[in-house]
Design a protein around this motif. Structure first.
Motif, short mmCIF file in Angstrom:
data_model
loop_
_atom_site.label_atom_id
_atom_site.label_comp_id
_atom_site.label_asym_id
_atom_site.label_seq_id
_atom_site.Cartn_x
_atom_site.Cartn_y
_atom_site.Cartn_z
N GLY A 46 0.76 -1.25 0.00
CA GLY A 46 0.00 0.00 0.00
C GLY A 46 0.78 1.29 0.00
O GLY A 46 0.23 2.33 -0.35
N ASN A 47 2.05 1.25 0.41
CA ASN A 47 2.83 2.49 0.39
C ASN A 47 3.98 2.40 -0.61
O ASN A 47 5.02 3.04 -0.44
CB ASN A 47 3.37 2.82 1.79
N LYS A 48 3.78 1.60 -1.65
CA LYS A 48 4.79 1.43 -2.68
C LYS A 48 4.20 1.85 -4.04
O LYS A 48 2.99 1.76 -4.24
CB LYS A 48 5.25 -0.03 -2.75
N PRO A 49 5.03 2.31 -4.95
CA PRO A 49 4.49 2.78 -6.24
C PRO A 49 3.68 1.72 -6.98
O PRO A 49 2.76 2.07 -7.73
CB PRO A 49 5.77 3.14 -7.03
N TYR A 51 1.49 -0.22 -5.87
CA TYR A 51 0.45 -0.72 -4.97
C TYR A 51 -0.79 -1.22 -5.70
O TYR A 51 -1.37 -2.23 -5.31
CB TYR A 51 0.08 0.34 -3.93
N TYR A 201 -3.48 6.25 4.22
CA TYR A 201 -3.00 5.76 2.93
C TYR A 201 -4.17 5.50 1.97
O TYR A 201 -4.02 5.59 0.75
CB TYR A 201 -2.23 4.46 3.11
N TRP A 322 -8.80 9.87 -2.93
CA TRP A 322 -7.92 8.75 -2.61
C TRP A 322 -7.54 8.72 -1.15
O TRP A 322 -6.88 7.80 -0.67
CB TRP A 322 -6.65 8.86 -3.46
N PRO A 358 -5.58 5.70 -9.08
CA PRO A 358 -6.05 6.00 -10.44
C PRO A 358 -6.54 4.76 -11.20
O PRO A 358 -7.49 4.85 -11.98
CB PRO A 358 -4.82 6.61 -11.11
N ARG A 382 -8.89 13.32 -16.41
CA ARG A 382 -9.01 14.59 -15.69
C ARG A 382 -10.36 14.70 -14.97
O ARG A 382 -10.46 15.24 -13.87
CB ARG A 382 -8.87 15.76 -16.66
N PHE B 91 0.45 5.26 -14.69
CA PHE B 91 0.13 5.92 -13.41
C PHE B 91 1.24 5.74 -12.37
O PHE B 91 1.20 6.35 -11.31
CB PHE B 91 -1.20 5.41 -12.86
N MET B 92 2.21 4.90 -12.67
CA MET B 92 3.34 4.77 -11.75
C MET B 92 4.36 5.89 -11.96
O MET B 92 5.20 6.14 -11.09
CB MET B 92 4.00 3.40 -11.93
N ARG B 97 1.49 11.16 -11.79
CA ARG B 97 0.78 11.24 -10.50
C ARG B 97 0.70 12.70 -10.02
O ARG B 97 -0.33 13.15 -9.53
CB ARG B 97 1.48 10.39 -9.43
N ARG B 99 0.61 15.37 -11.72
CA ARG B 99 -0.35 16.17 -12.49
C ARG B 99 -1.80 15.88 -12.11
O ARG B 99 -2.70 16.64 -12.42
CB ARG B 99 -0.12 15.96 -13.99
N PHE B 100 -2.01 14.74 -11.48
CA PHE B 100 -3.36 14.45 -10.97
C PHE B 100 -3.54 14.93 -9.53
O PHE B 100 -4.61 14.73 -8.94
CB PHE B 100 -3.66 12.95 -11.04
N GLY B 101 -2.51 15.48 -8.96
CA GLY B 101 -2.63 16.00 -7.60
C GLY B 101 -2.27 15.03 -6.50
O GLY B 101 -2.44 15.35 -5.32
N TYR B 102 -1.79 13.85 -6.88
CA TYR B 102 -1.35 12.93 -5.83
C TYR B 102 -0.09 13.49 -5.18
O TYR B 102 0.82 13.98 -5.86
CB TYR B 102 -1.05 11.54 -6.41
N PRO B 103 -0.01 13.39 -3.87
CA PRO B 103 1.10 14.07 -3.18
C PRO B 103 2.42 13.32 -3.23
O PRO B 103 3.42 13.86 -2.77
CB PRO B 103 0.58 14.17 -1.74
N ILE B 105 4.88 9.58 -4.83
CA ILE B 105 5.01 8.50 -5.81
C ILE B 105 4.19 7.28 -5.40
O ILE B 105 4.03 6.34 -6.17
CB ILE B 105 6.48 8.09 -6.00
N ALA B 106 3.69 7.30 -4.21
CA ALA B 106 2.84 6.24 -3.67
C ALA B 106 2.00 6.88 -2.58
O ALA B 106 2.27 8.02 -2.19
CB ALA B 106 3.70 5.11 -3.10
N PRO B 107 0.98 6.19 -2.08
CA PRO B 107 0.22 6.77 -0.97
C PRO B 107 1.15 7.21 0.16
O PRO B 107 2.05 6.48 0.56
CB PRO B 107 -0.68 5.62 -0.54
N LEU B 108 0.93 8.41 0.62
CA LEU B 108 1.81 9.02 1.63
C LEU B 108 1.14 9.01 3.00
O LEU B 108 -0.08 8.96 3.11
CB LEU B 108 2.10 10.47 1.26
#
Lengths: 534, 144
Positions: A46-49, A51, A201, A322, A358, A382, B91-92, B97, B99-103, B105-108
């Motif tokens: 869950g905290n890895k790219p 995921y 997360y 998210w 996403p 978008r 999306f990786m 990410r 540009r979509f507003g994710y803070p 490279i993975a859930p933070l």
């Protein structure tokens, strides 16, 4: 020779964890046999790219997708939906979302109130102290006073933020005059015992890398082990054995290809509504030719799965959809109770859950009626990523004996034991119920200002496997009594979701936990009266 | 782990651009290096996807649009698996990410701020729910 256990628990999931801790702390010598292993929190995705990729594969809740030798395959060729579960210490609580919902009083009186299925042999008020007890053990967060429940409704920890998603939808629900309430989750909003504070997360369904969500590998087993409980992993039980008096006296299990025998005075079965029924059917003998504890013929029958459904709406504003907990941001029980004029009985609970990432947002376009890929896909990304609200609805699924599991004649697990075969069809009542609720969720999206909304899916698998060893007072029409003791084998108890007489219309973790706590409490209180194997 | 050959990566880039041509401030799949390091990361995370990716990118691809249309028509399951792998790789990419507003490279880790829960409940938004009262039936049946 292996030392006998006071209590042998088969499985090390949600209910087993609650019972193991309670019994070990009361001084019982407890052994749990678990076919999976301990989960390494560092391995959770869950905290890895990657995921969302790993969450759809090696950490997906369907064992047939994971394909691990520690799981067993499930034949779903005659089922309207696949099945979810996780075999490992913590069981399916490792991969559940953590939405925590008690059943309501009417759930225990379905026959009396609605003329269908069966009443439970216990009531809401009997279970209430155990709901409250396990909520304190599971770090449940939420807001006191939810009018969906009898007052006083209290939650141990303060609620998480409902976020922009919850706020936007709450305003829409208020316009309609419909019930909603801030989310109630077994995810603590502050450090709570062994659980860390939720850091949002939003990927609870892939396992919590933070150690916040209440899975029993975090909340219960470490304490149980500290009190002397023994957890034997990679131990797949092949058979519950009985002595000459017909009492359960242990279990044969296979570990790394070698058969072992664990003797015990008392056996608790907690292997999920699929695994429990499978093992009872596998434990047939001359005394129990149709499977252990199956004089009623109901073992494996009345399978209920909560085929859940979802709708999504797209919104103009950035919602950070998210953000966790996921878990739910808000819930609704506006249409939970029966209204016969709707053309069906019973109801459903709604949860507004984060999209997680996403890929999940993109996946929701499948049923939108519009092709996602190709020209314009950037615009669709978008419009939806970060701007989507989804309602999940958990429909009550009434019991039917035709929905059942059986032992597969040829398909086996990695130890050569027969796999379960699932026979399950969504009933007409459930179909109508889901249609009604989905239509209402679309109205909610409209009221909340969605620019567009659609039904994103039906017959999703919930992992809410229940009903295959019904609880009841009459041995001819049930498998276990009101305390979980099997009618046929007085020192064999079933403490998982198998015992549900009806499925309720809420996520089942709270009720499974409360029932396990209640059964464990009963065992401690009545330890001197309990007949045990010699 | 499956390593794509150079030719396969070229075809993958062209085919992925059919699915994700970019625009609206977003890069195309090839510009986001889907066919490079991100497909490698994707296939490492789920080696089972390699079969689908290879099935689509192996062989002659004269017209990427026609090729994808053909795959989608003839084998929708394969198309879905391929699209999942491409989207997963896209999306990786951290820039996508962002540009979509994710803070991140993975859930933070984003623990709630003090007062945040109360903030979203301001203006007595729960008042009408509370005023309407219980939604559950038959409190008189709660007894055992």
């Amino acid at each position: 020779m292996t030392a006998p256990a006071d209590v042998l628990i088969i499985g090390a999931g949600l209910s087993a964890g609650i019972a193991a801790k309670h019994l070990a702390e009361a001084g019982f010598g407890v052994v749990c046999l678990e076919q999976g292993e301990w989960v390494d929190p560092g391995a959770l995705p869950g905290n890895k790219p990657e995921y969302e990729i790993a969450g759809a594969n090696s950490w997906y809740p369907d064992p047939n997708v994971r394909g691990r030798s520690l799981d067993y395959p499930i034949d779903v060729s005659e089922s309207d939906l696949p099945l979810y579960m996780f075999n490992g210490v913590g069981g399916s609580s490792v991969l559940y979302g953590g939405i925590w919902a008690r059943a309501v009083p009417s759930d225990f009186r379905v026959r009396t109130l609605d003329g269908v299925a069966d009443d439970w042999p216990i009531s809401y008020s009997e279970l209430l102290p155990f709901y409250e007890a396990v909520e304190r053990e599971m770090g449940v967060s939420g807001l006191n006073g939810n009018p969906a429940y009898p007052a006083p409704y209290r939650v141990p920890l303060p609620p998480a933020p409902i976020h922009r998603t919850g706020r936007v939808m709450a305003e829409g629900m208020n316009r309609l005059g419909w019930h909603w309430w801030p989310g109630t989750n077994s995810i603590p909003t502050q450090r709570f015992g062994a659980q860390y504070e939720c850091v949002r997360y939003g990927i609870c369904r892939m396992g919590c890398p933070q150690g916040a969500k209440a899975s029993t590998d975090v909340t219960h087993y470490p304490a149980a082990v500290s009190s002397g409980a023994q957890i034997v992993t990679r131990a797949r039980v092949a058979e519950i054995t009985v002595d000459e008096r017909g009492l359960a006296n242990g279990a044969v299990y296979i570990r790394d290809g070698v058969r072992h025998f664990q003797p015990a005075s008392l056996v608790l079965l907690a292997a999920n509504a699929i695994g429990t029924a499978r093992l009872l059917l596998m434990s047939s003998s001359g005394r129990f030719p149709n499977g252990l504890a199956n004089s009623s013929g109901l073992v494996g029958k009345r399978l209920m799965l909560h085929p859940y459904a979802a709708s999504v709406g797209l919104y103009d504003q950035e919602l950070e959809d998210w953000l966790g907990p996921g878990g739910e941001h808000i819930g609704s029980m506006q249409f939970y109770e029966t209204d016969q004029s709707r053309g069906f009985v019973r109801g459903a609970r709604w949860s507004l859950v984060p999209t997680g990432g996403p890929l999940e947002a993109v996946a929701k376009w499948k049923l939108s009626g519009e092709e996602f890929w190709g020209d314009g896909s950037a615009d669709r990304m978008r419009q939806s990523i970060g701007r989507m609200i989804q309602w999940h609805i958990v429909p009550e699924d009434l019991p039917e004996e035709t929905n059942h599991i059986s032992l597969h004649p040829t398909l086996c697990d990695s130890d050569g034991l027969p796999a379960p075969k699932v026979h399950y069809r969504v009933s007409e009542n459930t179909r109508r119920l889901v249609d009604f609720h989905l239509a209402r969720t679309l109205e909610a999206h409209a009221a909340a200002g969605a620019t567009r909304s659609w039904i994103a899916g039906r017959n999703y698998t919930s992992g809410h496997n229940t009903g295959t060893a019904k609880m009841g007072d009459d041995p001819e029409t049930s498998v276990v009594d009101r305390n979980g003791r099997t009618h046929d084998v007085p020192n064999l108890y079933i403490i998982d979701g198998s015992v549900f007489p009806t499925s309720t219309g809420v996520n089942v973790g709270a009720t499974i936990s409360a029932l396990a706590k209640r059964a464990a409490t009963y065992l401690v209180t009545h330890r001197r009266d309990q007949v045990v194997a010699s | 782990m499956t390593e794509l050959e150079d030719e396969q990566r070229l075809r993958l880039a062209a085919l992925a651009d059919v699915l994700i041509p970019g625009g609206a401030g977003l890069p195309s799949a090839s510009a986001a290096d889907v066919a490079g390091r991100w497909i490698d990361r994707t296939l490492a995370a789920d080696p089972g996807l390699a079969v689908s990716v290879l099935a689509v990118v192996t062989g002659d691809v004269e017209d990427p649009h026609m090729h994808m249309k053909s795959v989608q028509h003839e084998d929708p399951v394969l198309f879905e698996r391929f699209a999942f792998a491409v989207a997963g790789a896209y999306f990786m990419n951290p820039e996508v990410r962002r540009r979509f507003g994710y803070p991140g490279i993975a859930p933070l880790r984003l623990p709630a701020a003090p007062g945040e829960a109360e903030y979203y409940l301001e203006d007595d938004i729960l008042a009408p729910v509370i005023e309407r009262g219980p939604t559950h039936r038959l409190g008189d049946l709660t007894g055992s």
